[in-house]
Design an enzyme around this catalytic site. Sequence first.
Site, short mmCIF file in Angstrom:
data_model
loop_
_atom_site.label_atom_id
_atom_site.label_comp_id
_atom_site.label_asym_id
_atom_site.label_seq_id
_atom_site.Cartn_x
_atom_site.Cartn_y
_atom_site.Cartn_z
CD GLU A 96 -1.29 -6.23 5.27
OE1 GLU A 96 -0.94 -6.48 4.09
OE2 GLU A 96 -1.45 -5.06 5.69
CB CYS A 152 -0.99 -0.05 1.16
SG CYS A 152 -2.48 0.91 0.80
CG HIS A 168 -3.56 -3.59 3.20
ND1 HIS A 168 -2.53 -3.12 3.98
CD2 HIS A 168 -4.21 -2.50 2.74
CE1 HIS A 168 -2.57 -1.79 4.01
NE2 HIS A 168 -3.58 -1.39 3.27
N1 GLN Z 1 -1.97 6.71 2.73
C1 GLN Z 1 -2.09 5.95 1.55
C2 GLN Z 1 -3.45 6.10 0.89
O1 GLN Z 1 -4.38 6.52 1.51
C3 GLN Z 1 -1.80 4.47 1.82
C4 GLN Z 1 -2.79 3.82 2.70
C5 GLN Z 1 -2.30 2.51 3.28
O2 GLN Z 1 -1.11 2.22 3.27
N2 GLN Z 1 -3.20 1.72 3.83
O3 GLN Z 1 -3.60 5.76 -0.26
#
Ligand code: GLN
Length: 537
Positions: A510, A382, A508
């Site tokens: 995970e 992310c 994600h």
């Molecule tokens: N801050 C980034 C976004 O909003 C990544 C978010 C995250 O890593 N969950 O896109």
Amino acid sequence: MTKYIFITGGVVSSLGKGIIGASLGKLLRARGFSVAIQKFDPYINVDPGTMSPFQHGEVFVTDDGAETDLDLGHYERFIDTNFSQLSSVTSGSVYQTVINKERRGDYLGGTVQVIPHITNEIKSRIIKAQKSFKPDFQIIEIGGTIGDIEGLPFIESVRQFKTEVGIGNAINIHCTLLPYLPTSGELKTKPSQHSVSQLRSYGLQPEILVCRTSKPIPKTEKDKLALFCSVSKEAVIECRDMKSIYEVPLALEEQKFAEVVLKLLHVEDKKVNLDGWKDLVERINHPKDTIKIAIAGKYTKLSDAYISVVESIKHAGYSNNVKTEIKWINSEECIDSNKCKELMSDIDGVIVPGGFGARGIEGKLNVIKYARENNLPFLGICLGMQCAVIEYARNVAGLKNANSTEFDENSSTPVIDLMLEQKNVKGYGGTMRLGAYDCHLKKGTKAQEVYGTSKISERHRHRYEVNTDFIETLKKAGLVFSGMSPDNMLSEIVEIPNLDWFVACQFHPEFKSRPERPHPLFKGLIDTVVKRKLSEG
Ligand code: GLN
């Protein structure tokens, strides 16, 4: 017919009720029963989505986009079932529903009260989950400790629900702690007795006690607990501190925990198959080697903030018969590139996980630069992927001012920008791109190879994305876009082909790793690390 198992906690918080509930879920699943879970959290937040990971640990995300307590992650990993919005209930969400009804006039001018309106709403959440999952067993964990003021409406709802479904259809497992006094060499039962009497004062009698303890509980103390807490002797279950949480189901099975539960719920026991799990624990306890993986992020003081990432690393380690030591690297310390180099000198691979906000970003970029330049296995998740794209744009594609508009709203080169559908979003809480989305993988890429398929579905939680205006430039500079959304608009995975393992994803991974089935991207990282170690001899 669904049987209900309520889990409460007493004496202290952080007893590991989630692990105990998840372990029971595993033991029931290992007998072929279906299991659903619900976590009731008495705080006023509508969901944990807006809570700081520093305070509350990770926000777990379900397929249908619920932002939930991290315990749901344990439940999904142990029970190997995907849960939903219905699995996560907070006081905030209950009150929100009731207040919305009141504003609509649904109560026809009546006085709206905790009893019956709040308690009825809580009970209706139990029924809604039952109707959706139709499980053999529904495990409902009540967050917090017995006696907490904010937990009372939940406890009263459990009391009513238990009475309504009748004996043999619902039980209450109460988890407590037996403190050990080294001076007298004794485990003390009094706090547990007090906490059960408090539970009783709310009209709830537990059927089973699960006692957390650092030492074996002598028979005399078990008998005492049974007598003074009014549970049968076989229903006092010892839960010792374990090296790995994955040992807990086996330790509880040895004490016939699930059998006691089934007997109390008038369900005939079935043959249990824990072979795969036993094999897993065997591998956990007898690793052939140790590898060191760094997590470079901002919430490194509280490991719970990245709990699913940590568990996913371990799962991929178990499948390779290696122990994975986690090195926490505070990304802010890496802003100095010499310090960054020093911190990364003894690691075998690095993960830059998800996160929000500009703090420590330049440090993360240094970590990624080091990994790329030194062919150190890297997985970006992310925000970690967004940083990998910025780093590549700046240092390889020649876009010196590349940035994300999250960190610099007026960036001249916004390689990472707000998604179109996010531009007009106002307010926080449930407003990000959340939950499962399909992704198509490009043939011949590392991503496609480790997944072994060309269409995947992964869980998201973000507002920003790779800006399509820069994709061609980045591609020309050698970055491979190995995963795209089905409409080809959103970049989901990028990789650098000539490095051993440099892969980053917008989702994600995970949240979908399981102890017996590690996630392909974590497995790709750890397999690479292990292979490299072997070839180094
Ligand atoms: N801050 C980034 C976004 O909003 C990544 C978010 C995250 O890593 N969950 O896109």
